[in-house]
Write a protein that holds these residues in place. Structure first.
Motif, PDB file in Angstrom:
ATOM      1  N   ALA A 138       0.849  -1.183   0.000  1.00 50.91           N
ATOM      2  CA  ALA A 138       0.000   0.000   0.000  1.00 50.91           C
ATOM      3  C   ALA A 138       0.893   1.244   0.000  1.00 50.91           C
ATOM      4  O   ALA A 138       1.551   1.503   1.004  1.00 50.91           O
ATOM      5  CB  ALA A 138      -0.915   0.008   1.233  1.00 50.91           C
ATOM      6  N   PRO A 139       0.956   1.973  -1.115  1.00 52.73           N
ATOM      7  CA  PRO A 139       0.355   1.645  -2.410  1.00 52.73           C
ATOM      8  C   PRO A 139       1.159   0.576  -3.141  1.00 52.73           C
ATOM      9  O   PRO A 139       2.259   0.235  -2.710  1.00 52.73           O
ATOM     10  CB  PRO A 139       0.408   2.979  -3.159  1.00 52.73           C
ATOM     11  CG  PRO A 139       1.591   3.676  -2.572  1.00 52.73           C
ATOM     12  CD  PRO A 139       1.635   3.286  -1.119  1.00 52.73           C
ATOM     13  N   ASN A 140       0.602   0.096  -4.254  1.00 58.66           N
ATOM     14  CA  ASN A 140       1.247  -0.956  -5.027  1.00 58.66           C
ATOM     15  C   ASN A 140       1.965  -0.353  -6.232  1.00 58.66           C
ATOM     16  O   ASN A 140       1.332  -0.029  -7.246  1.00 58.66           O
ATOM     17  CB  ASN A 140       0.198  -1.967  -5.500  1.00 58.66           C
ATOM     18  CG  ASN A 140       0.790  -3.061  -6.379  1.00 58.66           C
ATOM     19  OD1 ASN A 140       2.006  -3.210  -6.460  1.00 58.66           O
ATOM     20  ND2 ASN A 140      -0.067  -3.814  -7.047  1.00 58.66           N
ATOM     21  N   THR A 190      -4.031   0.316  -3.756  1.00 67.37           N
ATOM     22  CA  THR A 190      -3.694  -0.551  -2.618  1.00 67.37           C
ATOM     23  C   THR A 190      -4.126  -1.968  -2.974  1.00 67.37           C
ATOM     24  O   THR A 190      -5.160  -2.167  -3.614  1.00 67.37           O
ATOM     25  CB  THR A 190      -4.429  -0.076  -1.353  1.00 67.37           C
ATOM     26  OG1 THR A 190      -3.966   1.222  -0.999  1.00 67.37           O
ATOM     27  CG2 THR A 190      -4.161  -1.021  -0.180  1.00 67.37           C
ATOM     28  N   ASN A 243      -6.332  -4.895  -6.984  1.00 66.97           N
ATOM     29  CA  ASN A 243      -6.006  -3.514  -6.639  1.00 66.97           C
ATOM     30  C   ASN A 243      -7.260  -2.651  -6.503  1.00 66.97           C
ATOM     31  O   ASN A 243      -8.198  -2.785  -7.304  1.00 66.97           O
ATOM     32  CB  ASN A 243      -5.106  -2.897  -7.708  1.00 66.97           C
ATOM     33  CG  ASN A 243      -3.790  -3.636  -7.849  1.00 66.97           C
ATOM     34  OD1 ASN A 243      -3.085  -3.836  -6.882  1.00 66.97           O
ATOM     35  ND2 ASN A 243      -3.471  -4.059  -9.079  1.00 66.97           N
TER      36      ASN A 243
END
Length: 461
Positions: free
Chosen positions: A221-223, A235, A277
């Motif tokens: 998180a975040p990706n 995320t 996501n």
């Protein structure tokens, strides 16, 4: 009932595991950790032997079971700075607001403590050439929790904050609408289950093999491996993958104190993580990312005389040929291609003193080089757990011929910061392929501490 028990074991072993060398645990169990992880040529306990050299389990002539549980605490710090005239407005991807001040800030991790278990068993028999072993170890992991910055220069509408302190504001943790990452959190772990076999070719020389099945889980998180949208990076949920590999080893015991060992753990090949996501605007998408475990070559030396046991291990970790670590940089869609780590060397040393009745004492040290090149420091914010120097003190208490308890205290530090520049895909160009922002900086450092206890039982002959 059986399913609930299996789920409980998976939860215990996968809650969190943190790295010491790259993203690799330097040792397994209280005894092996207290020797700095050195056991390739000096098998003092079954956990260390099963982890680093399956041939070395031939040193045990009994049926032994061992359980270790530790509490691990890490304290990463993430810092960043922006030069003057670089203050971004919400939604502004340009060079920054003219006349804005320099910005600097540090964010501390607020993760807290995490459990670290290890389970091992060896079946040996005096006079037999065959020794068998089984293990379930958490051998790899990283994780950070950096909260979103609250000392912001403006609100989401661009209205200035009159109380903003630019000397205490970490731009990396600004909300994504202000070109930060907001709340940063990562959780990665790898549980390895191994079945080992050692064969004594002679009374001094053994060979060993260990096929492995691996379970890994990753949450970001975040990706950054996903494609960003106008809402930023998403995320993920926790994605899992199964992998397979093996380890091979040789062990030589001279019979007059000198011992030698070597082993090779193949790359553990995994299926891809399949991320679900969710973006800040509640839209959703999927992406895949593969992350294998690197091949490791280990060479060990041991020497025992009287009340003293010495151990020295050297390892070489092959990140540069490992999926997930080979590539790095921005893709054409502004996602991150991979971690981009260099190969590393690890040196482990340990000493055991047995001069006190029923109370052997151990001292260990581990050195690891840093796998993260300066120019890609920015891409590795989720995996800051790189420890250069680690120090251990441990002991055992031999209750009787069957029972033994072990304990270790570990302290590690990164020996300074890993530093680089802030990168932006919107500033990438042929002359600046990573999009480095001139005058900016990103850095992280950390310390680790751990207390671990173990108990082993040797079955009566």
């Amino acid at each position: 009932m059986k399913t609930n028990f299996i789920n409980y074991l998976l939860l215990l072993f996968t809650t969190a595991v943190f790295s010491q060398a790259g993203h690799i645990m330097q040792g397994v169990g209280a005894v092996n950790m207290s020797m700095g992880g050195a056991s390739t040529g000096q098998p003092l306990d079954i956990s260390g032997a099963l982890q680093w050299n399956p041939a070395a389990i031939s040193a045990f002539d009994d049926k032994i079971i061992k359980l270790d549980v530790g509490l691990f605490f890490s304290s990463p710090e993430l810092s960043s700075s922006l030069p003057p005239n670089m203050l971004w407005q919400p939604g502004d991807f340009g060079p920054g607001a003219p006349g804005s001040p320099a910005v600097y800030g540090t964010t501390e991790d607020d993760r807290g403590m995490s459990p670290m278990p290890a389970l091992a068993m060896v079946w040996g028999k005096e006079g037999s050439k065959h020794t068998f072993g089984a293990s379930a170890f958490g051998i790899s992991g990283f994780g950070v929790t950096f909260p979103q910055e609250t000392n912001l220069p403006m609100d989401m509408n661009g209205n200035p904050n009159p109380n903003w302190d630019p000397n205490n504001s970490n731009s990396i943790n600004w909300p994504q609408a202000m070109n930060g990452f907001g709340h940063i959190e990562s959780d990665y772990m790898l549980l390895q289950v191994g079945l080992s076999y050692a064969y004594e070719v002679t009374d001094k020389f053994s060979i060993g093999i260990q096929p492995n099945i691996n379970y890994s889980a990753l949450e970001l998180a975040p990706n950054p491996t996903a494609n960003p949208t106008m809402a930023g990076y998403p995320t993920t949920d926790k994605a899992t993958a199964i992998g397979f590999g093996a380890q091979f080893g040789l062990f030589y015991d001279s019979g007059f104190g000198l011992k030698l060992g070597t082993s090779y753990k193949t790359a553990q090949k995994f299926a891809e993580f399949e991320f679900e996501n969710t973006y800040l605007d509640n839209s959703s998408a999927k992406n895949n990312f593969q992350m294998d475990y690197p091949a490791i070559f280990s060479l060990g030396l041991g020497y025992s005389t009287g009340d003293v046991d010495l151990a020295l291990d050297f390892r070489r970790v092959d990140y540069e040929n490992t999926e997930g670590f080979i590539e790095t940089g921005w893709t054409q869609t502004a996602s991150v291609a991979g971690f981009g780590w260099d190969n590393i060397s690890i040196l482990s040393a340990g000493l055991q003193y047995k001069g006190i009745n029923k109370l052997p004492l151990r001292f260990g040290y581990t050195y690891s080089s840093n796998p993260i090149p300066e120019e890609i420091t920015f891409f590795n914010i989720p995996a800051t757990a790189v420890i250069k120097n680690a120090y251990q003190f441990g002991f055992s208490y031999i209750v009787n011929d069957s029972w033994k308890v072990d304990a270790v205290y570990h302290y590690g530090d990164s020996n300074g910061s890993t530093e680089g520049q802030i990168l932006s895909p919107f500033m990438a160009s042929p002359a600046n392929p990573l999009g480095a922002i001139p005058g900016s900086s990103i850095s992280y450092e950390m310390t680790t501490s751990m207390i671990q206890f173990g108990i082993s039982y040797t079955f009566n002959k």
